[in-house]
Design an enzyme around this catalytic site. Structure first.
Site: not given
Length: 213
Positions: A103, A107, A203, A206
């Site tokens: 991603r 944007t 995340d 992560d």
């Protein structure tokens, strides 16, 4: 698109530990693996099978086996890899393809950077693995990619989903004449201004593998 939020106390328990910021990466990986196996049980209720005759030690019996072609499991790199073993535990004969998507944090759009999939997926059931359905862009792009190769039945499995992501999936896939099912362990409140699920679990990549770079 059908949406199934798994409702089981073991799923809720494991998801709660995943959310906890104190949970370290080894524990996170183990629990994610266990959670995916539970979700895979829900996600494969409509896996295609065919009748087969076998001989038991007592008498003939009719049962079922997975149909050909076998299901295709597609983890979205890199976080989807943390879900693969849990899925393979339940579907050891499934084939595995890989789709690398990331991603763009500005944007929030998905960009494909790698793929290792059959050129022709005609007649194939596909199970897409991606821990987080946040904005929905990555998962929508992945499903559209598989449909373009001929896949005719797609189930996406996620650990968490946001309402905005589900709405985007329904909007972008509305014109696709292929059944799509979403199976998730939890439906959270919303996305924040950075496109992260709230309350979420951070995340997933992560937390599975650590911060790289």
């Amino acid at each position: 698109m059908q949406v199934h939020v798994a409702d089981h106390p073991l799923i809720s328990h494991k998801l709660t530990v995943l959310r906890d910021e104190r949970t370290d990466s080894p524990t996170f990986r183990r629990l994610a693996d266990e959670l995916v196996t539970l979700l895979a049980y829900e996600a494969t209720r409509d896996v295609r099978v065919e009748e087969v005759d076998v001989m038991t030690p007592v008498a003939p019996a009719t049962g079922v086996r997975l149909s050909d072609p076998p299901p295709l499991v597609v983890p979205i790199l890199r976080a989807g890899l943390g879900m693969l073993e849990g899925m393979q535990r339940l579907l050891p004969t499934a084939e595995v393809g890989f789709l690398g998507m990331v991603r763009n944090e500005e944007t929030l759009e998905a960009v494909t950077y790698a793929e290792r999939l059959p050129d022709d997926l005609t007649g194939r059931q596909c199970y897409v693995l991606d821990p987080m359905l946040a904005t929905g862009g990555t998962l929508a792009a992945a499903i559209e990619f598989l449909v373009s190769r001929g896949a005719d039945d797609i189930t996406a499995i996620t650990l968490l989903a946001a309402p905005e992501g589900i709405a985007r999936l329904e909007s972008e896939l509305a014109a696709i004449d292929v059944p799509v099912t979403l199976v998730t362990a939890g439906l959270d409140e919303k996305l924040n201004e950075l496109g992260y699920i709230v309350p979420g679990l951070g995340d997933a990549g992560d937390r599975l593998y650590g911060v790289v770079g």
